[in-house]
Each structure stands twice: as C-alpha cells, then as structure tokens.
Design an enzyme around this catalytic site. Structure first.
Site, mmCIF file in Angstrom:
data_model
loop_
_atom_site.group_PDB
_atom_site.id
_atom_site.type_symbol
_atom_site.label_atom_id
_atom_site.label_comp_id
_atom_site.label_asym_id
_atom_site.label_seq_id
_atom_site.Cartn_x
_atom_site.Cartn_y
_atom_site.Cartn_z
ATOM 1 N N LYS A 1 -0.112 -7.616 -2.156
ATOM 2 C CA LYS A 1 0.727 -6.582 -2.756
ATOM 3 C C LYS A 1 1.773 -6.047 -1.765
ATOM 4 O O LYS A 1 2.880 -5.694 -2.167
ATOM 5 C CB LYS A 1 -0.148 -5.447 -3.304
ATOM 6 C CG LYS A 1 -1.030 -5.885 -4.486
ATOM 7 C CD LYS A 1 -0.192 -6.334 -5.686
ATOM 8 C CE LYS A 1 -1.013 -6.578 -6.936
ATOM 9 N NZ LYS A 1 -0.188 -6.982 -8.090
ATOM 10 N N TYR B 1 -6.063 -8.701 -1.231
ATOM 11 C CA TYR B 1 -5.309 -8.062 -2.318
ATOM 12 C C TYR B 1 -4.179 -7.219 -1.736
ATOM 13 O O TYR B 1 -3.017 -7.306 -2.155
ATOM 14 C CB TYR B 1 -6.262 -7.198 -3.148
ATOM 15 C CG TYR B 1 -5.621 -6.500 -4.323
ATOM 16 C CD1 TYR B 1 -5.322 -7.189 -5.496
ATOM 17 C CD2 TYR B 1 -5.314 -5.142 -4.264
ATOM 18 C CE1 TYR B 1 -4.734 -6.542 -6.574
ATOM 19 C CE2 TYR B 1 -4.738 -4.488 -5.341
ATOM 20 C CZ TYR B 1 -4.449 -5.192 -6.499
ATOM 21 O OH TYR B 1 -3.867 -4.555 -7.566
HETATM 22 P P1 NAD Z 1 -5.657 -6.664 -16.442
HETATM 23 O O1 NAD Z 1 -6.753 -7.513 -15.912
HETATM 24 O O2 NAD Z 1 -5.899 -5.834 -17.634
HETATM 25 O O3 NAD Z 1 -4.361 -7.555 -16.705
HETATM 26 C C1 NAD Z 1 -4.000 -8.618 -15.887
HETATM 27 C C2 NAD Z 1 -3.488 -9.749 -16.767
HETATM 28 O O4 NAD Z 1 -3.015 -10.803 -15.906
HETATM 29 C C3 NAD Z 1 -4.567 -10.334 -17.647
HETATM 30 O O5 NAD Z 1 -4.123 -10.377 -18.991
HETATM 31 C C4 NAD Z 1 -4.788 -11.730 -17.098
HETATM 32 O O6 NAD Z 1 -5.146 -12.695 -18.075
HETATM 33 C C5 NAD Z 1 -3.419 -12.030 -16.498
HETATM 34 N N1 NAD Z 1 -3.467 -13.078 -15.497
HETATM 35 C C6 NAD Z 1 -4.356 -13.232 -14.503
HETATM 36 N N2 NAD Z 1 -4.097 -14.343 -13.800
HETATM 37 C C7 NAD Z 1 -2.985 -14.893 -14.364
HETATM 38 C C8 NAD Z 1 -2.223 -16.051 -14.090
HETATM 39 N N3 NAD Z 1 -2.550 -16.894 -13.105
HETATM 40 N N4 NAD Z 1 -1.140 -16.316 -14.860
HETATM 41 C C9 NAD Z 1 -0.812 -15.492 -15.894
HETATM 42 N N5 NAD Z 1 -1.507 -14.390 -16.209
HETATM 43 C C10 NAD Z 1 -2.589 -14.092 -15.448
HETATM 44 O O7 NAD Z 1 -5.237 -5.766 -15.210
HETATM 45 P P2 NAD Z 1 -4.036 -4.745 -14.990
HETATM 46 O O8 NAD Z 1 -4.603 -3.616 -14.269
HETATM 47 O O9 NAD Z 1 -3.271 -4.515 -16.231
HETATM 48 O O10 NAD Z 1 -3.171 -5.586 -13.952
HETATM 49 C C11 NAD Z 1 -1.777 -5.750 -14.065
HETATM 50 C C12 NAD Z 1 -1.166 -5.649 -12.687
HETATM 51 O O11 NAD Z 1 -1.322 -4.317 -12.210
HETATM 52 C C13 NAD Z 1 -1.799 -6.555 -11.636
HETATM 53 O O12 NAD Z 1 -0.778 -7.144 -10.858
HETATM 54 C C14 NAD Z 1 -2.625 -5.605 -10.808
HETATM 55 O O13 NAD Z 1 -2.797 -6.052 -9.494
HETATM 56 C C15 NAD Z 1 -1.760 -4.371 -10.874
HETATM 57 N N6 NAD Z 1 -2.432 -3.123 -10.545
HETATM 58 C C16 NAD Z 1 -3.452 -2.661 -11.306
HETATM 59 C C17 NAD Z 1 -4.072 -1.479 -10.959
HETATM 60 C C18 NAD Z 1 -5.214 -0.922 -11.762
HETATM 61 O O14 NAD Z 1 -5.880 -0.008 -11.277
HETATM 62 N N7 NAD Z 1 -5.453 -1.406 -12.972
HETATM 63 C C19 NAD Z 1 -3.641 -0.756 -9.839
HETATM 64 C C20 NAD Z 1 -2.592 -1.257 -9.083
HETATM 65 C C21 NAD Z 1 -1.986 -2.437 -9.448
#
Ligand code: NAD
Length: 277
Positions: free
Chosen positions: A160, A156
């Site tokens: 990133k 991961y």
């Molecule tokens: P989440 O799981 O709520 O949302 C992620 C979304 O991506 C989901 O709706 C899922 O269906 C979609 N998705 C997954 N694989 C996919 C694909 N192949 N094609 C299209 N859509 C796809 O999680 P989130 O936390 O909202 O994540 C959003 C972004 O934020 C991600 O890139 C994640 O790595 C990043 N992020 C999240 C956090 C956290 O703590 N939540 C921290 C740092 C970064």
C-alpha cells in the site's frame, strides 16, 4: 446528482465492499459502470443492484495481477460504452497478521502482485485510452497501512505504501495530459476483507461491539500465530468506529468530480482521524 452523466467508470474489486459501494455511487451519479472483479457471482450481484436502481452496468471478469486480463477489462469498457473516463483501481487482498520472518515467499508475491502490480497494470491499460480521449480521472485504493507501518502486516503495508508512491509518480507524468491520479487511504471499513481477517460479523451487534470483538479476535489470532507478537499498541480509531463502504465511496467520487479539478497526486486519508494521531 448527475456529476458523471454519460461517462464510463471502471471499478476493480467491485463485487463487494468498497468497490461495490463506489460502483453504485458512480452509477447513481449517471456513469455507465464496468464492474470488474475475479468474483463473477458478486460482480453480477453488483450489476443487478445498479440496474435495479435504474443505472447501467456490465460485469468484466478480471484478475488484476494478470496484465492481459486487465487489458481485456479496458477493452470491455470501450467496446460496451465507447469510452473510459474514470477508473477506481481498488481490488486488493489482506493477509492474516504475521511477523515479517514468517511470511512465505508465495504469500509475499501474491499480496504485491494484486495490491501493487495490479494497480500498475490497471493504469498501464487505462492511461493510453484516457489520453487519447483527452483526459480522465483515476483513484487508487491505498490504505491507512500505506501511510504508517503496521507490525504484523508488513507485506500489505509495503504494497500500500507502493500504491501511494505509484500514484504520486503517475500523477506527475500525466499532469499536463489531462489525467488526474489520486488515491484514498481508508481506515478500517466494514467489508469482507475485515470479516475475513478480523472475524467481525456484520449486522450482529453494534459497530462499537464489533470493533471490540474484532480487536479481541485479532489479538487472539496473533497470540495463536506468534506467541511473542503483541498488538496491544495497535492504533485506535479516534472517531471510535469503523467506516461503512459508502463513506469511502463518497471521497472517491469527490476526487473524480470537477470539484477536485486541481487535485492530483494526493492520497486522501479517509480513516476516522487515524492519520492525524
Ligand atoms: P473486499 O474483500 O470486500 O473487496 C475486495 C474485492 O477485490 C473482492 O470483491 C475481491 O473478489 C476482489 N479481488 C481480490 N483479488 C482480486 C484480483 N486478483 N483481481 C480482481 N479482483 C480481486 O474488501 P474491501 O475492504 O472492499 O477492499 C477494497 C480495497 O480497500 C482493497 O484494496 C483493500 O486493501 C482496501 N482497504 C480496505 C480496508 C478495510 O478495512 N476494509 C482498509 C484499507 C484499505
């Protein structure tokens, strides 16, 4: 608030979490929004939320790891709204904690295909349209794990870090062609990604309790997965809480706004102070 009035914004991963909050924010500020995700049910819910609030949105089913699917997503934006001005390339997945030697090749490929190749695939499809229209703004979702290493999350974190490098490089390529390219690096944020991996239960208790529960569950999971893996040194959040998705959507909107007109190639940490620690 009509910063993005009449513009078209594509948001990937918009069926939940940060992407949904960002889609709602762009719509609130006047943009027509293409809600793009593999999850059609969640995507339609996001569209309904936007429409209920008086905005305009369309769902596009996309798998960001598939370039043909991503090209269709961009076509949906142009065919539906006649332009593509803003892209929040945000879809991503998180693995459970496991040491590098325990990662299966298929798991590695899946993480990199969605989190890193997916962002490249989106920009490859979006940039020509934006350049032809005279400019645009792109924000990619990186992570705190894209700025520092995290033991047990190497695939991961590598994906990133890749997003951060990709963002800088593409920003340089397009700096004189009217497209600004930036990233946000969220810290822990209350979304499905957190619930799935850390086991927190939104709404069940105070945020602080949920952080404590999440950290404990995380340690338990790790103890189960790898008896010799110790997460006790994991970094705390200086602000002592996790973020709401809206607290990430705001900085995304800022990076796409005219107030950020001289900002490109940056990764903005939105992490309660973690990056400063
Ligand atoms: P989440 O799981 O709520 O949302 C992620 C979304 O991506 C989901 O709706 C899922 O269906 C979609 N998705 C997954 N694989 C996919 C694909 N192949 N094609 C299209 N859509 C796809 O999680 P989130 O936390 O909202 O994540 C959003 C972004 O934020 C991600 O890139 C994640 O790595 C990043 N992020 C999240 C956090 C956290 O703590 N939540 C921290 C740092 C970064």
């Amino acid at each position: 608030m009509n910063e993005f009035e009449g513009e078209t914004a594509v948001v990937t991963g918009a069926s939940s979490g940060i992407g949904r909050a960002s889609a709602l924010r762009f719509a609130e500020e006047g943009a027509n929004v293409v809600v793009a995700d593999v999850d059609a049910d969640g995507g339609r819910e996001t569209v309904e939320l936007i429409e209920d609030a008086g905005g305009d949105a369309t769902f596009a089913e996309v798998d960001v790891s598939d370039t043909a699917s991503v090209e269709r997503m961009v076509e949906v934006a142009v065919e539906t709204y006649g332009s593509l001005d803003i892209a929040h390339n945000n879809a991503g997945i998180l693995t459970g904690f496991v040491e590098t030697t325990g990662i299966e090749e298929a798991q590695w490929d899946r993480i990199v295909d969605i989190n890193l190749k997916g962002v490249w695939a989106c920009m490859k499809a979006e940039l020509p349209v934006m350049v032809e229209e005279g400019g645009g703004r792109i924000v990619n979702t990186a992570s705190e794990a894209g700025l520092v290493g995290i033991g047990g999350l190497s695939s991961y974190s590598a994906s990133k870090h890749g997003v951060v490098g990709l963002t800088k490089s593409v920003a340089l390529e397009y700096a004189t062609r009217g497209v600004r390219v930036n990233a946000v690096a969220p810290g822990p944020t209350e979304t499905n990604i957190q619930s799935g991996v850390l086991g927190s239960t939104p709404g069940s208790s105070s945020l602080l309790d949920r952080i404590r529960t999440a950290v404990e569950l995380l340690r338990m999971t790790v103890r189960t997965l790898r008896a010799d893996y110790d997460t006790s040194a994991m970094r705390e959040v200086p602000m002592d809480r996790i973020a709401d998705p809206e607290e990430i959507a705001g900085p995304v909107a800022f990076l796409c706004s005219d107030d950020a007109s001289y900002i490109t190639g940056q990764t903005l940490a939105v992490d309660g102070g973690q990056a400063a620690d």
